[in-house]
Write a protein that holds these residues in place. Structure first.
Motif, short mmCIF file in Angstrom:
data_model
loop_
_atom_site.label_atom_id
_atom_site.label_comp_id
_atom_site.label_asym_id
_atom_site.label_seq_id
_atom_site.Cartn_x
_atom_site.Cartn_y
_atom_site.Cartn_z
N TRP A 188 0.85 -1.18 0.00
CA TRP A 188 0.00 0.00 0.00
C TRP A 188 0.89 1.24 0.00
CZ3 TRP A 188 -5.46 -0.19 0.25
CH2 TRP A 188 -6.00 -1.47 0.39
N GLN A 189 0.41 2.30 -0.66
CA GLN A 189 1.15 3.55 -0.70
C GLN A 189 0.27 4.67 -0.18
OE1 GLN A 189 2.61 4.59 -4.57
NE2 GLN A 189 3.96 6.14 -3.75
N GLN A 190 0.89 5.59 0.54
CA GLN A 190 0.16 6.72 1.07
C GLN A 190 -0.39 7.52 -0.11
OE1 GLN A 190 2.28 8.77 4.13
NE2 GLN A 190 0.73 10.36 4.34
N ALA A 191 -1.67 7.85 -0.07
CA ALA A 191 -2.33 8.52 -1.18
C ALA A 191 -2.45 10.02 -0.98
CB ALA A 191 -3.72 7.91 -1.40
N ASP A 192 -2.09 10.51 0.18
CA ASP A 192 -2.11 11.96 0.41
C ASP A 192 -0.73 12.41 0.88
OD1 ASP A 192 -1.89 11.31 3.13
OD2 ASP A 192 -4.00 11.55 3.50
N SER A 193 -0.54 13.70 1.01
CA SER A 193 0.78 14.22 1.37
C SER A 193 0.90 14.51 2.86
CB SER A 193 1.07 15.49 0.56
OG SER A 193 0.08 16.46 0.82
N THR A 209 -4.67 -1.78 10.28
CA THR A 209 -6.02 -2.06 9.81
C THR A 209 -6.31 -1.06 8.70
OG1 THR A 209 -6.68 -2.82 12.00
CG2 THR A 209 -8.45 -2.27 10.45
N ILE A 210 -6.73 -1.58 7.56
CA ILE A 210 -7.05 -0.72 6.42
C ILE A 210 -8.53 -0.93 6.11
CG2 ILE A 210 -6.53 -0.16 4.02
CD1 ILE A 210 -3.74 -1.42 4.51
N ARG A 211 -9.28 0.18 6.17
CA ARG A 211 -10.74 0.12 5.96
C ARG A 211 -11.14 1.07 4.85
NH1 ARG A 211 -10.77 -0.49 11.67
NH2 ARG A 211 -12.03 -2.27 12.27
N ARG A 212 -12.20 0.71 4.17
CA ARG A 212 -12.78 1.59 3.16
C ARG A 212 -13.57 2.68 3.87
NH1 ARG A 212 -14.60 0.46 -2.77
NH2 ARG A 212 -12.74 -0.79 -2.65
N SER A 272 -4.88 8.27 4.22
CA SER A 272 -5.44 7.68 3.01
C SER A 272 -4.34 6.91 2.28
CB SER A 272 -5.99 8.79 2.12
OG SER A 272 -6.51 8.26 0.93
N VAL A 273 -4.68 5.69 1.85
CA VAL A 273 -3.72 4.85 1.13
C VAL A 273 -4.39 4.25 -0.09
CG1 VAL A 273 -2.28 4.25 3.13
CG2 VAL A 273 -4.28 2.86 2.61
N LYS A 274 -3.55 3.79 -1.03
CA LYS A 274 -4.04 3.06 -2.19
C LYS A 274 -3.19 1.82 -2.35
CE LYS A 274 -1.23 5.70 -5.43
NZ LYS A 274 -1.21 6.59 -6.55
N ARG A 275 -3.83 0.76 -2.78
CA ARG A 275 -3.12 -0.51 -2.95
C ARG A 275 -2.39 -0.50 -4.28
NH1 ARG A 275 -5.56 -6.65 -2.72
NH2 ARG A 275 -3.59 -7.67 -3.14
N ASN A 335 -12.47 5.66 -0.57
CA ASN A 335 -11.02 5.47 -0.51
C ASN A 335 -10.67 4.62 0.70
OD1 ASN A 335 -11.80 7.60 1.15
ND2 ASN A 335 -9.82 8.58 1.06
N TRP A 336 -9.40 4.28 0.84
CA TRP A 336 -8.94 3.40 1.90
C TRP A 336 -8.16 4.19 2.94
CZ3 TRP A 336 -10.41 -1.64 2.05
CH2 TRP A 336 -11.00 -2.16 0.90
#
Length: 158
Positions: free
Chosen positions: A113-118, A132-135, A153-156, A140-141
């Motif tokens: 997973w990668q961080q989706a925000d800065s 724990t990663i939740r929608r 916020s993260v994205k796979r 978004n995750w």
């Protein structure tokens, strides 16, 4: 109501059948797919020509069908938007020092997973912390790490 539940299954079968038929048409016999050393190591050189033909016929009718979902750009889609994916619970592999705005997190279940925000914020450093990663409600995750009071916020990516 029952038809609505069966519709995705029926659509999957309709999509998979032509793929399976195409794979069956493209079957290459074992002797052409393997090097002579691989063929012998597998013990296939001990088969009679009829036995080898029967094996090839059977394999040709039982091809492997792989369905891979991708977005418009060709990148893999891990959770289709209509799918209700439950939370992911795992552990970060290695040392976790917080969120730096561009971090990548490899989990012990093989996902990355990668961080989706800065957003950048420090957390207590820890080895292999539980995550724990939740929608979220917006789709978004969000990743929560034990010992860290914030989520990000993260994205796979894998």
């Amino acid at each position: 109501m029952r038809l609505a539940r069966l519709l995705p299954l029926l659509l999957s079968v309709v999509v998979a059948l032509p793929t399976a038929a195409f794979a069956a048409d493209k079957y290459v016999p074992l002797q052409q797919r393997m090097t002579p050393a691989e063929f012998k190591a597998a013990g296939l050189d001990k088969l009679s020509p009829d036995e080898l033909k029967n094996l090839d016929n059977w394999l040709g009718g039982h091809g492997k069908v792989v369905t891979k979902m991708v977005d418009e750009s060709g990148k893999p889609v891990f959770y289709p938007s209509g799918e209700k994916a439950g939370p992911v619970q795992a552990h970060v592999q290695g040392r976790f020092n917080g969120f730096n705005g561009h971090g990548q997190f490899t989990l012990d279940n093989g996902q990355v997973w990668q961080q989706a925000d800065s957003t950048s914020f420090a957390c207590a450093s820890d080895d292999n912390p539980k995550v724990t990663i939740r929608r979220s409600l917006m789709g978004n995750w969000m990743m929560a790490v034990d010992g860290c009071n914030d989520t990000t916020s993260v994205k796979r990516i894998k």
